[in-house]
Scaffold this active site. Structure first.
Site, PDB file in Angstrom:
ATOM      1  N   HIS A   1       0.833  -1.169   0.166  1.00 45.53           N
ATOM      2  CA  HIS A   1       0.051   0.042  -0.034  1.00 45.53           C
ATOM      3  C   HIS A   1       0.822   1.303   0.066  1.00 45.53           C
ATOM      4  CE1 HIS A   1      -3.133  -3.042   0.996  1.00 45.53           C
ATOM      5  NE2 HIS A   1      -2.588  -2.831   2.315  1.00 45.53           N
TER       6      HIS A   1
ATOM      7  N   ASP B   1      -4.853  -9.286   0.125  1.00 37.66           N
ATOM      8  CA  ASP B   1      -4.972  -8.695   1.132  1.00 37.66           C
ATOM      9  C   ASP B   1      -5.937  -9.084   2.001  1.00 37.66           C
ATOM     10  OD1 ASP B   1      -4.937  -7.005   3.345  1.00 37.66           O
ATOM     11  OD2 ASP B   1      -4.516  -5.035   2.336  1.00 37.66           O
TER      12      ASP B   1
HETATM   13  C1  NGQ Z   1      -4.143  -5.226   8.408  1.00 34.85           C
HETATM   14  N1  NGQ Z   1      -4.884  -4.050   6.649  1.00 34.85           N
HETATM   15  O1  NGQ Z   1      -3.008  -5.270   9.233  1.00 34.85           O
HETATM   16  O2  NGQ Z   1      -4.854  -6.187   8.416  1.00 34.85           O
HETATM   17  C2  NGQ Z   1      -4.389  -3.946   8.142  1.00 34.85           C
HETATM   18  C3  NGQ Z   1      -5.225  -3.186   8.961  1.00 34.85           C
HETATM   19  C4  NGQ Z   1      -3.997  -1.682  10.198  1.00 34.85           C
HETATM   20  C5  NGQ Z   1      -4.865  -3.102   5.888  1.00 34.85           C
HETATM   21  N2  NGQ Z   1      -4.079  -2.505   5.974  1.00 34.85           N
HETATM   22  C6  NGQ Z   1      -4.525  -2.751  10.093  1.00 34.85           C
HETATM   23  N3  NGQ Z   1      -5.499  -3.178   4.609  1.00 34.85           N
HETATM   24  O3  NGQ Z   1      -3.308  -1.460   9.156  1.00 34.85           O
HETATM   25  O4  NGQ Z   1      -3.600  -1.033  11.386  1.00 34.85           O
HETATM   26 ZN    ZN Z   2      -2.284  -5.737   4.884  1.00 37.98          ZN
END
Ligand code: NGQ
Ligand code: ZN
Length: 461
Positions: A274, A325
């Site tokens: 990302h 993801d």
């Molecule tokens: C994750 N997911 O770690 O699953 C993250 C969300 C975060 C994405 N970034 C949690 N899409 O980034 O704090």
């Molecule tokens: Zn992730």
């Protein structure tokens, strides 16, 4: 066991070739890829064009079980952050059996959808109370077993997570299952290394994000990883949300990608997941670092992240690949479609992903995403060439959307004009057929176990 496949059309690293004979050894490594070959007596013949298997460079497997369950208004204005609150609630209930059942089905789905390997960014480490399991590696090993069972290639990235925000803010209650010291992470890597080696999987490390890992811990963890494996992959969530960019600037005076490039040894081992929000200098420096941009187009759309400037990254020669993801969508072709469409919508142009070498968008995107995905996976899965693993997808030339077309148009139709997986006939990993006539051998039993695990998790809600 078959160790050759003849294809009338195959997508090689340099482009489409005719009458290609693929040969591999018992270890599943391609030994020869010969164009303009004669069909060999006894060689299996592909039912359509053969394309390289797609590495999936970013997965949080457990999130597959709540895909589709956050598509309703929970706050006045929902966002990534309100989604995350729901995701944490779901993660809080997960047990090792759930994890294994969800991942087994997900990885079978991935194979059916054109992925031949996956990088698992694994951060749920502890039990529901936040205490380490008796075997600290329990949940990571559940994922490794799932991958082995369905035969998908695997890169395990245990996640370091220590803080809830920049400047060392203490973790919150929802993060209790993720938290570990740098020392305990290095011990976990030591434990997992022999298991990964024995399974033919690659072990790397994922500092979760600059929000979650303070500078000292980042430095120490990377030094520890390097002592174990000098070339191991390192993945990090870097600039997904504008709030995290703003918070990073408030903390350090720099944007996250710029901070990382100045404070960490970013090179070809790294995957910047990302890297959505970069300024012009970050696009240039990030691309030139050799790191792979980890794009997750359908998740980034689902979460309302923003649009990556794909032409800017490519202009500087940046490597990139795709990941599924959160698994709202599990389909390699659909990630390429979403990437291309996000660019068309943002730039009001068409065929943005075409390149000088490859005018067909789907062909250009497939080749680049395979190359970048292989680099991020730290495995020899970079396409149909001798020395690479025999990971490939056979398209179904008899599928309505493909019938009677030339090979590049068949791939275009697979990506842009078919009902997603329906144009896949077979998927081979390491020279073994894992999907035949569109189906994985464990499809039914894995699906049933997934539904049972999900129902149990939802009941406990
Ligand atoms: C994750 N997911 O770690 O699953 C993250 C969300 C975060 C994405 N970034 C949690 N899409 O980034 O704090
Ligand atoms: Zn992730």
């Amino acid at each position: 066991m078959t160790r050759t496949l003849f294809a009338t059309d195959a997508l090689l690293p340099g482009g489409w070739a005719k009458n290609v004979l693929l040969s591999w050894n018992d270890a599943g490594q391609l030994t020869q890829v010969q164009s303009s070959a004669q069909p060999v007596a006894g060689a299996q013949v592909a039912n359509g064009p053969v394309i390289p298997g797609m590495p999936n460079l970013h997965s949080h497997a457990f999130q597959r079980a709540f895909a589709g369950l956050t598509e309703h208004r929970a706050e006045q204005q929902d966002s990534f952050w309100s989604w995350r609150t729901l995701m944490y609630r779901f993660a809080a209930r997960l047990g090792p059996q759930h994890m294994e059942a969800i991942a087994t089905w997900l990885y079978a789905e991935m194979l059916e959808a054109g992925y031949t390997s996956v990088c698992e960014f694994q951060y749920v480490h502890h039990d529901a109370d936040g205490r380490p399991y008796a075997d600290d590696a329990t949940l990571s090993l559940a994922l490794l077993r799932a991958a082995q069972k369905v035969g998908i290639g695997f890169t395990l990235l245990p996640v370091l997570y220590q803080t809830s925000g920049f400047g060392g803010q203490p973790p919150n209650e929802g993060q209790r299952r993720f938290i570990r010291s740098t020392d305990s992470m290095l011990r976990l890597l030591d434990t997992l290394k022999p298991a990964c080696d024995a399974a033919g999987a690659r072990l790397g490390l994922a500092p979760h994000s600059l929000r979650a890992v303070p500078p000292d811990a980042l430095r120490e963890a990377i030094a520890g990883l390097e002592a174990l494996d000098r070339s191991a992959p390192i993945h990090i969530h870097i600039a997904e949300q504008t709030k995290e960019v703003d918070d990073c600037v408030a903390w350090s005076g720099q944007r996250p990608v710029a901070w990382l490039l100045d404070h960490a040894p970013v090179d070809a081992r790294w995957c910047l997941v990302h890297a959505t929000h970069m300024d012009a200098a970050e696009y240039a420096r990030g691309a030139k670092s050799g790191a792979v941009a980890g794009l997750c187009p359908t998740t980034e759309a689902n979460l309302g992240d923003g649009i990556f400037d794909f032409p800017a990254w490519r202009h500087h020669g940046g490597a990139w690949g795709v990941g599924s993801d959160s698994h709202a969508t599990v389909n390699a072709a659909e990630e390429l479609l979403m990437l291309e469409y996000s660019q068309r919508l943002g730039k009001r142009q068409r065929n943005v992903g075409a390149s000088a070498a490859q005018p067909h968008v789907a062909t250009a995107l497939t080749l680049e995403a395979v190359r970048g995905g292989a680099q991020a996976s730290g495995r020899a899965i970079g396409g149909l060439a001798a020395g690479q693993q025999a990971d490939f997808v056979v398209l179904d030339a008899a599928q309505l959307a493909l019938q009677g077309l030339a090979a590049p148009d068949m791939l275009s139709s697979h990506v842009f004009a078919s009902h997603r997986t329906s144009a896949i006939d077979a998927v081979w990993v390491s020279g073994r057929p894992r999907v035949v006539a569109g189906r994985h051998a464990l499809h039914q039993e894995a699906a049933a176990a997934f539904v049972a695990a999900r129902s149990q998790l939802l009941l406990e809600n």
